[in-house]
Scaffold this motif. Structure first.
Motif, PDB file in Angstrom:
ATOM      1  N   ASN A 261       0.786  -1.227   0.000  1.00  0.00           N
ATOM      2  CA  ASN A 261       0.000   0.000   0.000  1.00  0.00           C
ATOM      3  C   ASN A 261       0.820   1.282   0.000  1.00  0.00           C
ATOM      4  O   ASN A 261       0.258   2.372  -0.124  1.00  0.00           O
ATOM      5  CB  ASN A 261      -0.927   0.010   1.215  1.00  0.00           C
ATOM      6  CG  ASN A 261      -1.910  -1.151   1.200  1.00  0.00           C
ATOM      7  OD1 ASN A 261      -2.285  -1.652   0.137  1.00  0.00           O
ATOM      8  ND2 ASN A 261      -2.318  -1.601   2.368  1.00  0.00           N
TER       9      ASN A 261
ATOM     10  N   ARG B 181       1.945   6.755   0.571  1.00  0.00           N
ATOM     11  CA  ARG B 181       0.765   5.950   0.228  1.00  0.00           C
ATOM     12  C   ARG B 181       0.521   5.948  -1.278  1.00  0.00           C
ATOM     13  O   ARG B 181       0.737   6.942  -1.978  1.00  0.00           O
ATOM     14  CB  ARG B 181      -0.462   6.471   0.964  1.00  0.00           C
ATOM     15  CG  ARG B 181      -0.877   7.895   0.611  1.00  0.00           C
ATOM     16  CD  ARG B 181      -2.086   8.314   1.411  1.00  0.00           C
ATOM     17  NE  ARG B 181      -2.505   9.677   1.079  1.00  0.00           N
ATOM     18  CZ  ARG B 181      -3.588  10.263   1.582  1.00  0.00           C
ATOM     19  NH1 ARG B 181      -4.360   9.607   2.423  1.00  0.00           N
ATOM     20  NH2 ARG B 181      -3.904  11.490   1.229  1.00  0.00           N
ATOM     21  N   ARG B 182       0.046   4.814  -1.759  1.00  0.00           N
ATOM     22  CA  ARG B 182      -0.253   4.672  -3.180  1.00  0.00           C
ATOM     23  C   ARG B 182      -1.607   5.281  -3.544  1.00  0.00           C
ATOM     24  O   ARG B 182      -1.800   5.753  -4.663  1.00  0.00           O
ATOM     25  CB  ARG B 182      -0.239   3.190  -3.577  1.00  0.00           C
ATOM     26  CG  ARG B 182       1.123   2.514  -3.421  1.00  0.00           C
ATOM     27  CD  ARG B 182       1.072   1.066  -3.881  1.00  0.00           C
ATOM     28  NE  ARG B 182       2.317   0.370  -3.607  1.00  0.00           N
ATOM     29  CZ  ARG B 182       3.374   0.368  -4.411  1.00  0.00           C
ATOM     30  NH1 ARG B 182       3.304   1.018  -5.573  1.00  0.00           N
ATOM     31  NH2 ARG B 182       4.470  -0.284  -4.099  1.00  0.00           N
ATOM     32  N   THR B 183      -2.560   5.238  -2.600  1.00  0.00           N
ATOM     33  CA  THR B 183      -3.891   5.774  -2.857  1.00  0.00           C
ATOM     34  C   THR B 183      -4.344   6.599  -1.656  1.00  0.00           C
ATOM     35  O   THR B 183      -3.814   6.470  -0.547  1.00  0.00           O
ATOM     36  CB  THR B 183      -4.918   4.644  -3.104  1.00  0.00           C
ATOM     37  OG1 THR B 183      -5.161   3.946  -1.877  1.00  0.00           O
ATOM     38  CG2 THR B 183      -4.410   3.678  -4.168  1.00  0.00           C
ATOM     39  N   THR B 184      -5.348   7.417  -1.856  1.00  0.00           N
ATOM     40  CA  THR B 184      -5.880   8.254  -0.784  1.00  0.00           C
ATOM     41  C   THR B 184      -6.717   7.461   0.209  1.00  0.00           C
ATOM     42  O   THR B 184      -7.169   8.010   1.209  1.00  0.00           O
ATOM     43  CB  THR B 184      -6.740   9.385  -1.369  1.00  0.00           C
ATOM     44  OG1 THR B 184      -7.799   8.820  -2.171  1.00  0.00           O
ATOM     45  CG2 THR B 184      -5.893  10.314  -2.243  1.00  0.00           C
ATOM     46  N   ALA B 185      -6.906   6.167  -0.050  1.00  0.00           N
ATOM     47  CA  ALA B 185      -7.690   5.332   0.862  1.00  0.00           C
ATOM     48  C   ALA B 185      -6.932   5.011   2.145  1.00  0.00           C
ATOM     49  O   ALA B 185      -7.532   4.596   3.131  1.00  0.00           O
ATOM     50  CB  ALA B 185      -8.105   4.032   0.169  1.00  0.00           C
ATOM     51  N   GLU B 186      -5.609   5.176   2.150  1.00  0.00           N
ATOM     52  CA  GLU B 186      -4.811   4.848   3.329  1.00  0.00           C
ATOM     53  C   GLU B 186      -5.006   5.885   4.431  1.00  0.00           C
ATOM     54  O   GLU B 186      -5.174   7.075   4.156  1.00  0.00           O
ATOM     55  CB  GLU B 186      -3.325   4.771   2.958  1.00  0.00           C
ATOM     56  CG  GLU B 186      -2.983   3.637   2.003  1.00  0.00           C
ATOM     57  CD  GLU B 186      -3.430   2.295   2.530  1.00  0.00           C
ATOM     58  OE1 GLU B 186      -3.253   2.045   3.740  1.00  0.00           O
ATOM     59  OE2 GLU B 186      -3.970   1.504   1.754  1.00  0.00           O
TER      60      GLU B 186
END
Length: 230
Positions: free
Chosen positions: A129, A158-163
């Motif tokens: 992630n 982080r790879r995405t804003t979901a983290e």
């Protein structure tokens, strides 16, 4: 009382650090490869114990963290006294003595939480992630300005804003690849720092250490991180 973001940050970090262990070897290449070398050492360690100190702003916590493969984690706090964080492979439980409250969260596929033991997740979550990079290069640097303790620092983005964390900085002992410090910057731009000292590996921690009876007079709150869905 710690704010909600701080509590959730601690819970997320607890899930990430289950498999902290020992590694050997001198190969240092890319940051991704270095993180892989640390991660690859997990399976060989049966149990882990360390003193843990947590701070964020003016909030501070301290205690003893115990980990037993494949699915147990416990933190017994001395500050605040009697507070407990426990993970048994299925449920995450936090006891807050100041409020006589027990926070309980099933961690399974239905609730979106991880399943399996800590060594099946641990740094694998970070590698999947987050994107690693050396903070100042592959050579050891002082842990803090003026410190005689040297570490290798990795910055994970982080790879995405979901983290839940924008970035995490790992300070790693260059001699045995144990994680000395973890610093996470939350989506609210707060920094939570985890320091690990007095690390003991394979000391023979019994499974009975992870048996915990919540106080009878405590109020229980379920699904405090997220709700299960049908």
């Amino acid at each position: 009382m710690l704010n909600i973001e701080f509590k959730r940050g601690i819970s997320l970090f607890a899930l990430l650090i289950f498999g902290i262990t020992l590694g050997f070897g001198q190969e240092v290449v890319t940051a991704e490869r270095y993180l892989e070398l640390v991660s690859n050492t997990y399976a060989g360690v049966r149990d882990y114990e360390a003193t843990i100190n947590i701070r964020s702003g003016n909030a501070q916590m301290a205690g003893i963290i115990s980990v037993l493969s494949p699915a147990f984690l416990r933190i017994d706090f001395s500050r605040p006294a009697e507070q407990v964080i426990l993970y048994n492979g299925n449920d995450l439980t936090i006891y807050l003595p100041d409020f006589r409250s027990v926070l309980n969260q099933p961690m399974n596929r239905r609730s979106g939480g991880p399943v399996g033991g800590p060594y099946g997740n641990g740094l694998s979550l970070l590698r999947r992630n987050f994107v690693p990079a050396f903070l100042t290069g592959p050579n050891p640097v002082p842990l803090d300005l003026g410190s005689s303790e040297n570490v290798i620092k990795l910055r994970l983005t982080r790879r995405t804003t979901a983290e839940g964390f924008r970035e995490i900085v790992l300070s790693i002992n260059p001699n045995n690849r144990t994680i000395r410090r973890m610093e996470g910057r939350t989506i609210g731009d707060n920094v939570i720092v985890f320091d690990f000292t007095n690390i003991k590996l394979n000391s023979g921690i019994p499974e009975t250490r992870f048996a915990y009876d919540t106080p009878a007079n405590a109020n229980t709150y379920n699904n405090f991180l997220f709700r299960e869905v049908d």
